[in-house]
Design a protein around this motif. Structure first.
Motif, PDB file in Angstrom:
ATOM      1  N   LEU A 120       8.691   0.428  -0.207  1.00 23.35           N
ATOM      2  CA  LEU A 120       7.859   0.394   1.040  1.00 23.35           C
ATOM      3  C   LEU A 120       8.786   0.077   2.123  1.00 23.35           C
ATOM      4  CD1 LEU A 120       4.375  -1.295  -0.298  1.00 23.35           C
ATOM      5  CD2 LEU A 120       4.952   1.140   0.193  1.00 23.35           C
ATOM      6  N   SER A 121       8.409   0.590   3.452  1.00 28.07           N
ATOM      7  CA  SER A 121       9.174   0.205   4.631  1.00 28.07           C
ATOM      8  C   SER A 121       8.354  -1.204   5.008  1.00 28.07           C
ATOM      9  CB  SER A 121       8.697   1.301   5.745  1.00 28.07           C
ATOM     10  OG  SER A 121       7.585   1.302   6.188  1.00 28.07           O
ATOM     11  N   ASP A 122       9.084  -1.691   5.925  1.00 28.88           N
ATOM     12  CA  ASP A 122       8.240  -2.742   6.342  1.00 28.88           C
ATOM     13  C   ASP A 122       7.055  -2.743   7.053  1.00 28.88           C
ATOM     14  OD1 ASP A 122      10.685  -4.380   5.636  1.00 28.88           O
ATOM     15  OD2 ASP A 122      11.567  -4.191   7.643  1.00 28.88           O
ATOM     16  N   GLN A 123       7.060  -1.552   7.952  1.00 27.58           N
ATOM     17  CA  GLN A 123       5.640  -1.156   8.492  1.00 27.58           C
ATOM     18  C   GLN A 123       4.727  -0.743   7.374  1.00 27.58           C
ATOM     19  OE1 GLN A 123       4.829  -1.107  11.857  1.00 27.58           O
ATOM     20  NE2 GLN A 123       2.863  -1.012  11.062  1.00 27.58           N
ATOM     21  N   GLU A 124       5.071  -0.016   6.453  1.00 28.42           N
ATOM     22  CA  GLU A 124       3.858   0.305   5.299  1.00 28.42           C
ATOM     23  C   GLU A 124       3.440  -0.873   4.758  1.00 28.42           C
ATOM     24  OE1 GLU A 124       5.584   4.780   3.884  1.00 28.42           O
ATOM     25  OE2 GLU A 124       6.702   2.917   3.008  1.00 28.42           O
ATOM     26  N   ALA A 125       4.404  -1.777   4.114  1.00 27.88           N
ATOM     27  CA  ALA A 125       3.857  -2.965   3.651  1.00 27.88           C
ATOM     28  C   ALA A 125       2.820  -3.935   4.532  1.00 27.88           C
ATOM     29  CB  ALA A 125       5.234  -4.037   3.284  1.00 27.88           C
ATOM     30  N   ALA A 126       3.569  -4.105   5.793  1.00 27.91           N
ATOM     31  CA  ALA A 126       2.419  -4.749   6.804  1.00 27.91           C
ATOM     32  C   ALA A 126       1.312  -4.037   6.797  1.00 27.91           C
ATOM     33  CB  ALA A 126       3.396  -4.807   7.941  1.00 27.91           C
ATOM     34  N   THR A 127       1.239  -2.531   6.963  1.00 30.20           N
ATOM     35  CA  THR A 127       0.179  -1.991   7.230  1.00 30.20           C
ATOM     36  C   THR A 127      -0.820  -2.185   6.116  1.00 30.20           C
ATOM     37  OG1 THR A 127       0.750  -0.233   8.592  1.00 30.20           O
ATOM     38  CG2 THR A 127      -1.073   0.379   7.215  1.00 30.20           C
ATOM     39  N   ILE A 128      -0.381  -2.424   4.739  1.00 27.72           N
ATOM     40  CA  ILE A 128      -1.300  -2.568   3.547  1.00 27.72           C
ATOM     41  C   ILE A 128      -1.829  -3.931   3.474  1.00 27.72           C
ATOM     42  CG2 ILE A 128      -1.227  -2.929   1.048  1.00 27.72           C
ATOM     43  CD1 ILE A 128       1.041  -0.474   1.043  1.00 27.72           C
ATOM     44  N   LEU A 129      -0.899  -4.874   3.921  1.00 25.22           N
ATOM     45  CA  LEU A 129      -1.351  -6.240   3.835  1.00 25.22           C
ATOM     46  C   LEU A 129      -2.367  -6.435   4.984  1.00 25.22           C
ATOM     47  CD1 LEU A 129       1.634  -8.362   2.814  1.00 25.22           C
ATOM     48  CD2 LEU A 129      -0.449  -7.969   1.475  1.00 25.22           C
ATOM     49  N   SER A 130      -2.035  -5.871   6.084  1.00 26.59           N
ATOM     50  CA  SER A 130      -3.010  -6.136   7.315  1.00 26.59           C
ATOM     51  C   SER A 130      -4.467  -5.490   6.939  1.00 26.59           C
ATOM     52  CB  SER A 130      -2.668  -5.540   8.666  1.00 26.59           C
ATOM     53  OG  SER A 130      -1.496  -6.439   8.917  1.00 26.59           O
ATOM     54  N   TRP A 131      -4.389  -4.175   6.480  1.00 29.33           N
ATOM     55  CA  TRP A 131      -5.626  -3.457   6.027  1.00 29.33           C
ATOM     56  C   TRP A 131      -6.546  -4.373   5.016  1.00 29.33           C
ATOM     57  CZ3 TRP A 131      -7.754  -1.363   1.315  1.00 29.33           C
ATOM     58  CH2 TRP A 131      -8.639  -0.429   1.712  1.00 29.33           C
ATOM     59  N   LEU A 132      -5.655  -4.966   3.977  1.00 25.69           N
ATOM     60  CA  LEU A 132      -6.495  -5.619   3.155  1.00 25.69           C
ATOM     61  C   LEU A 132      -7.228  -6.875   3.532  1.00 25.69           C
ATOM     62  CD1 LEU A 132      -3.973  -5.837   0.079  1.00 25.69           C
ATOM     63  CD2 LEU A 132      -6.358  -5.043   0.007  1.00 25.69           C
ATOM     64  N   SER A 133      -6.178  -7.677   4.729  1.00 30.14           N
ATOM     65  CA  SER A 133      -6.849  -8.826   5.402  1.00 30.14           C
ATOM     66  C   SER A 133      -8.264  -8.359   6.230  1.00 30.14           C
ATOM     67  CB  SER A 133      -5.742  -9.356   6.245  1.00 30.14           C
ATOM     68  OG  SER A 133      -6.344 -10.206   7.304  1.00 30.14           O
ATOM     69  N   ARG A 134      -8.120  -7.024   6.789  1.00 29.68           N
ATOM     70  CA  ARG A 134      -9.107  -6.618   7.454  1.00 29.68           C
ATOM     71  C   ARG A 134     -10.707  -6.551   6.618  1.00 29.68           C
ATOM     72  NH1 ARG A 134      -5.246  -4.039  10.279  1.00 29.68           N
ATOM     73  NH2 ARG A 134      -5.516  -2.234   9.298  1.00 29.68           N
ATOM     74  N   GLN A 135     -10.235  -6.316   5.376  1.00 26.59           N
ATOM     75  CA  GLN A 135     -11.512  -6.033   4.440  1.00 26.59           C
ATOM     76  C   GLN A 135     -12.334  -7.491   4.194  1.00 26.59           C
ATOM     77  OE1 GLN A 135     -11.942  -2.923   3.998  1.00 26.59           O
ATOM     78  NE2 GLN A 135      -9.936  -2.770   5.351  1.00 26.59           N
ATOM     79  N   GLY A 136     -11.811  -8.667   4.483  1.00 22.86           N
ATOM     80  CA  GLY A 136     -12.276  -9.825   4.191  1.00 22.86           C
ATOM     81  C   GLY A 136     -13.218 -10.270   5.263  1.00 22.86           C
TER      82      GLY A 136
END
Length: 163
Positions: A107-123
């Motif tokens: 994963l690119s740095d942007q893709e990994a950050a996007t996934i983790l940030s999206w998961l964070s927003r689900q909380g």
């Protein structure tokens, strides 16, 4: 064509799998234009499903990533998990797990950050903590073993109890 088929028959099973994955993935192009939900689903969702995990083998992510990401150390840990994998016993949401998670360095740095940030927003944490591409790049540059990531988690849990 005959030379190609002879070369494939002489390949190890691992090399054949890598070749197969490359053939399947490369034609789809770069996934940087994909939605956060798509990036999650096609990478993390394969094991973690909709975020609920799999009882006894894969820990849930729902309602936990935002809480872990609420500290700088937690964001470092999350970035390290994606870049280095995690191996060994962990406790998540009150349950013990001993699953192996592979690294996701493709994963690119942007893709990994996007996934983790999206998961964070689900909380439930509002505003949700964001993980930056720079935090991912730092974790990528600091290559450690998956077992060391589990130790990082244990130390973090002592300092900031993890959900």
């Amino acid at each position: 064509m005959r030379l190609f088929s002879q070369n494939i028959s002489n390949m190890s099973a691992r090399k054949k799998l890598i070749l197969l994955l490359a053939v399947l993935i490369l034609p789809t192009g770069c996934s940087r234009h994909k939605s956060p939900r798509y990036l999650y689903g096609s990478n993390c969702g394969i094991c973690h499903h909709g975020g609920e995990g799999m009882a006894g083998s894969v820990p849930p992510l729902s309602g936990r990533i935002d809480r872990i990401a609420s500290t700088p150390e937690g964001r470092v840990y999350l970035a390290s998990v994606l870049m280095n994998g995690v191996s060994g016993p962990i406790r998540a949401a009150g349950t013990r797990y001993s699953a192996e998670m592979p690294l996701f360095r493709y994963l690119s740095d942007q893709e990994a950050a996007t996934i983790l940030s999206w998961l964070s927003r689900q909380g439930q944490t509002k505003p949700a903590p964001e993980i930056t591409p720079e935090e991912i790049a730092t974790a990528r540059a600091h290559r450690i073993s998956a077992g060391d990531v589990a130790e990082m988690r244990a130390k973090l849990d002592l300092k900031h109890p993890l959900p």
